[in-house]
Design an enzyme around this catalytic site. Structure first.
Site, PDB file in Angstrom:
ATOM      1  N   GLY A   1      17.556  26.174  39.092  1.00 47.44           N
ATOM      2  CA  GLY A   1      16.836  24.912  38.978  1.00 47.44           C
ATOM      3  C   GLY A   1      15.479  25.061  39.658  1.00 47.44           C
ATOM      4  N   PRO A   2      14.675  24.002  39.692  1.00 45.46           N
ATOM      5  CG  PRO A   2      13.777  21.845  39.634  1.00 45.46           C
ATOM      6  CD  PRO A   2      14.959  22.655  39.165  1.00 45.46           C
TER       7      PRO A   2
ATOM      8  CB  SER B   1      16.854  21.639  42.245  1.00 49.98           C
ATOM      9  OG  SER B   1      17.062  23.031  42.374  1.00 49.98           O
ATOM     10  N   GLY B   2      17.994  21.785  45.553  1.00 56.22           N
ATOM     11  CA  GLY B   2      19.214  21.932  46.362  1.00 56.22           C
ATOM     12  C   GLY B   2      19.952  23.239  46.132  1.00 56.22           C
ATOM     13  CE  LYS B   3      16.259  27.350  43.514  1.00 56.93           C
ATOM     14  NZ  LYS B   3      15.359  26.183  43.762  1.00 56.93           N
TER      15      LYS B   3
ATOM     16  CD  GLU C   1      13.828  31.343  47.715  1.00 58.02           C
ATOM     17  OE1 GLU C   1      13.406  31.436  46.548  1.00 58.02           O
ATOM     18  OE2 GLU C   1      13.690  30.333  48.424  1.00 58.02           O
TER      19      GLU C   1
ATOM     20  CB  CYS D   1       9.860  13.651  38.803  1.00 58.16           C
ATOM     21  SG  CYS D   1       8.083  13.623  38.402  1.00 58.16           S
TER      22      CYS D   1
ATOM     23  CG  HIS E   1       4.977  12.729  35.551  1.00 61.74           C
ATOM     24  ND1 HIS E   1       6.089  11.930  35.496  1.00 61.74           N
ATOM     25  CD2 HIS E   1       3.928  11.933  35.216  1.00 61.74           C
ATOM     26  CE1 HIS E   1       5.733  10.693  35.153  1.00 61.74           C
ATOM     27  NE2 HIS E   1       4.431  10.672  34.967  1.00 61.74           N
TER      28      HIS E   1
HETATM   29  P1  ADP Z   1      15.928  24.621  46.856  1.00 61.89           P
HETATM   30  O1  ADP Z   1      16.636  25.769  47.524  1.00 61.89           O
HETATM   31  O2  ADP Z   1      16.400  24.362  45.443  1.00 61.89           O
HETATM   32  O3  ADP Z   1      14.417  24.738  46.918  1.00 61.89           O
HETATM   33  P2  ADP Z   1      16.859  23.123  49.127  1.00 61.89           P
HETATM   34  O4  ADP Z   1      18.350  23.299  49.131  1.00 61.89           O
HETATM   35  O5  ADP Z   1      16.084  24.005  50.076  1.00 61.89           O
HETATM   36  O6  ADP Z   1      16.297  23.279  47.638  1.00 61.89           O
HETATM   37  O7  ADP Z   1      16.447  21.644  49.495  1.00 61.89           O
HETATM   38  C1  ADP Z   1      17.040  20.521  48.883  1.00 61.89           C
HETATM   39  C2  ADP Z   1      16.649  19.329  49.740  1.00 61.89           C
HETATM   40  O8  ADP Z   1      15.242  19.127  49.685  1.00 61.89           O
HETATM   41  C3  ADP Z   1      17.226  18.012  49.294  1.00 61.89           C
HETATM   42  O9  ADP Z   1      18.528  17.783  49.754  1.00 61.89           O
HETATM   43  C4  ADP Z   1      16.248  17.009  49.918  1.00 61.89           C
HETATM   44  O10 ADP Z   1      16.626  16.754  51.253  1.00 61.89           O
HETATM   45  C5  ADP Z   1      14.936  17.771  49.982  1.00 61.89           C
HETATM   46  N1  ADP Z   1      13.912  17.375  49.007  1.00 61.89           N
HETATM   47  C6  ADP Z   1      12.579  17.357  49.241  1.00 61.89           C
HETATM   48  N2  ADP Z   1      11.881  17.020  48.125  1.00 61.89           N
HETATM   49  C7  ADP Z   1      12.780  16.818  47.138  1.00 61.89           C
HETATM   50  C8  ADP Z   1      12.690  16.485  45.746  1.00 61.89           C
HETATM   51  N3  ADP Z   1      11.513  16.284  45.135  1.00 61.89           N
HETATM   52  N4  ADP Z   1      13.831  16.394  45.027  1.00 61.89           N
HETATM   53  C9  ADP Z   1      15.016  16.577  45.627  1.00 61.89           C
HETATM   54  N5  ADP Z   1      15.173  16.919  46.938  1.00 61.89           N
HETATM   55  C10 ADP Z   1      14.081  17.035  47.698  1.00 61.89           C
HETATM   56 MG    MG Z   2      15.970  27.536  48.348  1.00 62.92          MG
END
Ligand code: ADP
Ligand code: MG
Length: 201
Positions: free
Chosen positions: A14-15, A18-20, A91, A147, A182
Site C-alpha cells: 500500500g502507499p 497505510s500502516g504497513k 521496506e 487522503c 488528488h
Molecule cells: P507505513 O509503514 O505504511 O508507511 P506506518 O505503519 O508507519 O505506515 O504508519 C501508519 C500510521 O501513520 C497510522 O496508524 C497513523 O497513526 C499514521 N498516519 C499519518 N498520516 C496518515 C494518513 N494520511 N493515513 C493513515 N495513517 C496516517
Molecule cells: Mg513503513
C-alpha cells in the site's frame, strides 16, 4: 520421514502511511507470543528512526537488523536459520530483485516470510521487487491510507515538491497519502487544489 513444514510468503503493501510497518510489527509480535522465533530486517536506506529496529509512523517498534543489500541479508540470516521460524522484512521495495529467489528459497525451507513495502513509487510505477513478490505470495494484504486532501481512502504516495529522484527517504513533509482524485505525479503538490484542471465546458 518427517513431513516438511510448509512455508508461507505474506506481503503487506500500500502507499506510505497505510500502516504497513504497523501491520508487520503486529504480525511479528503475535508470532513471538506463539513462541515462534522471529528475525526482522530492513535495508539501510531507511534511517528515519533507528538502525536496530523498524518503526511505524504511529510509534510502534520491533527489533530489526539493518542490512545493506540482499547478499548481506542472506549472510545475516543463514547462519541462524535453523533457529528462526519467521522472517520479517520492512521496506522491501528497496531491495534488488535477488530478494525474490531468496524469499522462495526461505519458503521452501519452511519459513514464514512476512514482507512489507510500497507497491508503487511517487511516479505511480511498480516499485522494485514488490509486484513480483505479490504474484508469488500466499497472501497479499493491500492497505490504504487516508487522503490528506479529502479524507478518502488513499492508494497513492504523493511526493511534495519538485524532486524526481526515486529515493528521498525520511524527511517529514516530503510525502503525503492521496486518493486517485488528488494524486498528481510530477506536479508540485504544495498547492494541489489550485492545480486541478478546470472543467471543460
Ligand atoms: P507505513 O509503514 O505504511 O508507511 P506506518 O505503519 O508507519 O505506515 O504508519 C501508519 C500510521 O501513520 C497510522 O496508524 C497513523 O497513526 C499514521 N498516519 C499519518 N498520516 C496518515 C494518513 N494520511 N493515513 C493513515 N495513517 C496516517
Ligand atoms: Mg513503513
Amino acid at each position: 520421514m518427517s513431513i516438511p513444514v510448509p512455508g508461507r510468503i505474506e506481503i503487506i503493501t500500500g502507499p506510505m502511511f497505510s500502516g504497513k510497518s504497523e501491520e508487520l510489527i503486529r504480525r511479528l509480535k503475535r508470532a513471538r507470543i506463539a513462541r515462534q522465533r522471529v528475525a526482522c530486517y530492513k535495508p539501510d536506506i531507511d534511517l528515519r528512526y533507528h538502525r536496530t529496529s523498524i518503526a511505524s509512523h504511529g510509534a510502534q517498534t520491533h527489533d530489526a537488523s539493518t542490512v545493506a543489500n540482499v547478499e548481506d541479508l542472506r549472510a545475516a540470516l543463514f547462519p541462524q536459520l535453523d533457529q528462526i521460524e519467521v522472517v520479517g522484512i520492512d521496506e522491501v521495495q528497496f531491495f534488488a530483485d535477488a530478494i525474490i529467489p531468496l524469499a522462495v528459497e526461505l519458503v521452501h525451507l519452511g519459513k514464514r516470510v512476512v514482507m512489507a513495502g510500497l507497491d508503487t513509487t511517487f511516479a505511480n510505477e511498480p516499485f522494485g521487487p514488490v509486484p513480483n513478490l505479490m504474484a508469488l505470495a500466499d497472501e497479499v494484504t493491500k492497505l490504504s491510507a487516508v487522503c490528506m486532501v479529502c479524507g478518502a481512502p488513499a492508494i497513492h504516495t504523493q511526493r511534495l515538491g519538485q524532486s524526481q529522484e526515486l529515493v528521498v527517504v525520511g524527511a517529514t513533509g516530503l510525502y503525503e497519502a492521496r486518493c486517485r482524485a488528488h494524486f498528481h505525479p510530477y506536479a508540485d503538490e504544495h498547492h494541489s487544489e489550485q492545480l486541478e484542471l478546470p472543467a471543460v465546458s
